[in-house]
Design a protein around this motif. Sequence first.
Motif: not given
Length: 97
Positions: A5-33
Amino acid sequence: MKRVLVFGGTTEGRALCEILPSWPLEVVACVATDYGRQLLEGLSGRIAVHTGRMGPEAMEDLMRVGFACVLDATHPYATEVSANIQAAARRAVERLA
């Protein structure tokens, strides 16, 4: 498959969301807007995006679904959100124990 689970809202959060799916992970991102959601739209199919502000109770409910890891990649000045994430994670873990 482990869930992250990634709580984003920054450039770093977006970068995490781009790279995490490279691994065998299910990624859920939470953004406010909607803008935050739009920035992640190109990743659809690789991650699930939750849009909208959440209070501590909603965060805890989401965390209880079961995540191996919760990452806070919110803005450094968003101290209230970070405090809510930490408190929700503690309560979710306590309820699982």
